[in-house]
Design a protein around this motif. Structure first.
Motif, mmCIF file in Angstrom:
data_model
loop_
_atom_site.group_PDB
_atom_site.id
_atom_site.type_symbol
_atom_site.label_atom_id
_atom_site.label_comp_id
_atom_site.label_asym_id
_atom_site.label_seq_id
_atom_site.Cartn_x
_atom_site.Cartn_y
_atom_site.Cartn_z
ATOM 1 N N ALA A 288 0.956 -0.958 0.146
ATOM 2 C CA ALA A 288 0.472 -0.235 0.274
ATOM 3 C C ALA A 288 0.565 1.414 0.101
ATOM 4 N N ALA A 289 1.585 1.551 0.445
ATOM 5 C CA ALA A 289 2.995 2.366 1.259
ATOM 6 C C ALA A 289 4.006 2.971 -0.391
ATOM 7 N N ALA A 290 3.877 1.569 -1.309
ATOM 8 C CA ALA A 290 5.092 1.547 -2.240
ATOM 9 C C ALA A 290 3.683 2.428 -3.624
ATOM 10 N N ILE A 291 2.667 1.485 -4.047
ATOM 11 C CA ILE A 291 2.051 2.252 -4.984
ATOM 12 C C ILE A 291 1.908 3.405 -4.731
ATOM 13 N N GLY A 292 1.974 4.070 -6.020
ATOM 14 C CA GLY A 292 1.748 5.401 -5.969
ATOM 15 C C GLY A 292 1.722 5.780 -7.255
ATOM 16 N N VAL A 293 1.240 6.739 -8.062
ATOM 17 C CA VAL A 293 1.331 7.741 -9.328
ATOM 18 C C VAL A 293 2.009 8.733 -9.677
ATOM 19 N N HIS A 294 3.007 8.419 -10.674
ATOM 20 C CA HIS A 294 4.735 8.442 -11.038
ATOM 21 C C HIS A 294 3.800 9.301 -12.690
#
Length: 430
Positions: free
Chosen positions: A331-337
């Protein structure tokens, strides 16, 4: 007498003029011809470059074929024993641990049991579905099943369960007897249903999985964490399945209120899926969690198998403790880049006689993923015409992160591109 004579005086005749010399006329003709030839040659020399079409513009891609999401890649806290696999739906795998040896999976087996039932007898959200009646023989087996220490729900002959209620009994309190009752209801016998389970596993590409019973009590029912993630991803696409495994409790005929063995449901975004525990399998869990990333919901799916312990409570406690760090890390790793920025040069265009322009990204492109993930960049640029206005849409760039869906953006031209004038073409030819 002599006649008088008349005297006639004759005027002298001038000589004719000398003829014109033919050499002067020939010289004039020669000079005129040479002049004409010179003029014609000059004209031909000037027109020659205009007789040939201009060469097509050459497009050279400058954008890399792949890019990497910047930042430090996540470090996954894998369990020290057993197997584990972690995947983000629509993005990709965060990895695996513990190898690919097939091991007993206990009641995690019931994920396949429920999946086969729902594929054969689909249910909409909230729909109860058809009814099934507990036979006298099935009810009579209950005491012996209970004596073996199996996970069960109470049943009596003639008790009527809807399909949804039967699935709730299988997926929440992990009732072995209801798994067998459902199997016989669907296929006519438990053996025939197990054949369906194995056929479905093969169709899904679960290469290291083999089922021998619909409950998982038999230790010869084996699989891997990787294979169980494959199945879990497919099962969570079924609305009724996803609804049921997210429940903390349900009310059933005869048994009354039953609780979900998966105590992680409702914590850290966990929405299922199924626990399992036997002496041979240890503590097992196939899980799903939903997190919000950039305004959209992302599902994390994983499996942890073979956590040690002397009994079911200890085994499940240890598998829960091994699972929570995995969910939180994902959950902490996923992001919009951002992977391509507005104005980033994608290609250069070289036209004839040193005319040129560039092609660049018309907008930012963002991908869902995590630092260190590779992103494929595809570029489509149509043939460039002789005239191309500045800042005109021309082509497309597409970014694909992992297993994610392509994200596309338009390309735009730089300065205006125009063909050289006739005079420029002639002058360049000199």
């Amino acid at each position: 007498m002599l006649d008088s004579a008349t005297t006639q005086v004759l005027e002298p005749v001038p000589p004719p003029p000398p003829p014109k010399r033919p050499r002067s006329r020939a010289r004039w003709l020669l000079v005129s011809g040479l002049l004409i030839l010179l003029l014609a040659g000059a004209a031909l020399f000037a027109v020659e470059p205009l007789r040939h079409p201009l060469p097509a513009a050459a497009v050279t891609r400058t954008l890399p074929v792949t890019a990497t999401i910047p930042g430090k890649a996540p470090v996954v806290p894998w369990p020290k024993t057993g197997q584990a696999a972690l995947s983000v739906e629509g993005v990709g795998s965060l990895g695996t641990s513990g190898g690919r040896k097939a091991v007993p999976i206990a009641s995690v087996t019931k994920v396949m049991t429920a999946y086969v039932i729902l594929k054969e007898h689909p249910l909409d959200r909230g729909e109860q579905g058809p009814k099934l009646t507990v036979s006298a023989a099935q009810a009579a087996a209950y005491p012996a099943e209970q004596a073996r220490g199996e996970s069960l729900v109470p049943v009596v002959a003639g008790a009527v369960f809807t399909e949804r209620q039967a699935l709730q009994a299988v997926l929440l309190p992990s009732a072995n007897n209801m798994a067998r009752i459902l199997a016989a209801w669907d296929a006519g016998s438990v053996e025939a249903f197990v054949e369906k389970m194995n056929a479905t596993a093969e169709e899904l590409g679960m290469k290291d999985t083999h089922y021998t019973d619909p409950s998982g009590l038999d230790p010869d029912t084996v699989s891997t964490a990787v294979d169980q993630v494959i199945l879990a991803r497919e099962a969570m696409k079924l609305p009724a399945f996803a609804e049921i495994v997210a429940q903390k409790k349900a009310t059933l005929p005869v048994a009354g209120v039953v609780k979900n063995y998966n105590s992680l449901v409702g914590r850290d975004g966990v929405v299922g899926i199924k626990t399992g525990s036997t002496d041979e399998a240890g503590g097992c869990l196939v899980f799903a969690a939903v997190v919000k990333v950039g305004g959209r919901k992302i599902t994390i799916v994983g499996a942890v198998l073979g956590q040690p312990g002397a009994n079911t409570p200890v085994q499940l406690d240890r598998v829960f403790k091994a699972t929570r760090p995995l969910v939180r890390t994902a959950a902490a790793a996923i992001g919009v880049h951002p992977i391509v920025r507005t104005g980033d040069q994608v290609a250069t265009v070289q036209g004839p006689l040193d005319t040129s322009t560039t092609i660049h990204a018309g907008k930012d492109l963002h991908v869902v993923g995590w630092p260190g993930m590779r992103v494929r960049l595809d570029v489509e640029i149509p043939a460039v015409p002789e005239r191309l206005p500045a800042e005109a849409e021309h082509g497309q760039v597409t970014a694909v992160a992992g297993d994610g869906a392509p994200v596309a953006g338009t390309l735009r031209t730089g300065v205006r591109l125009e063909p050289p004038s006739n005079w420029e073409r002639i002058r360049q030819h000199r």
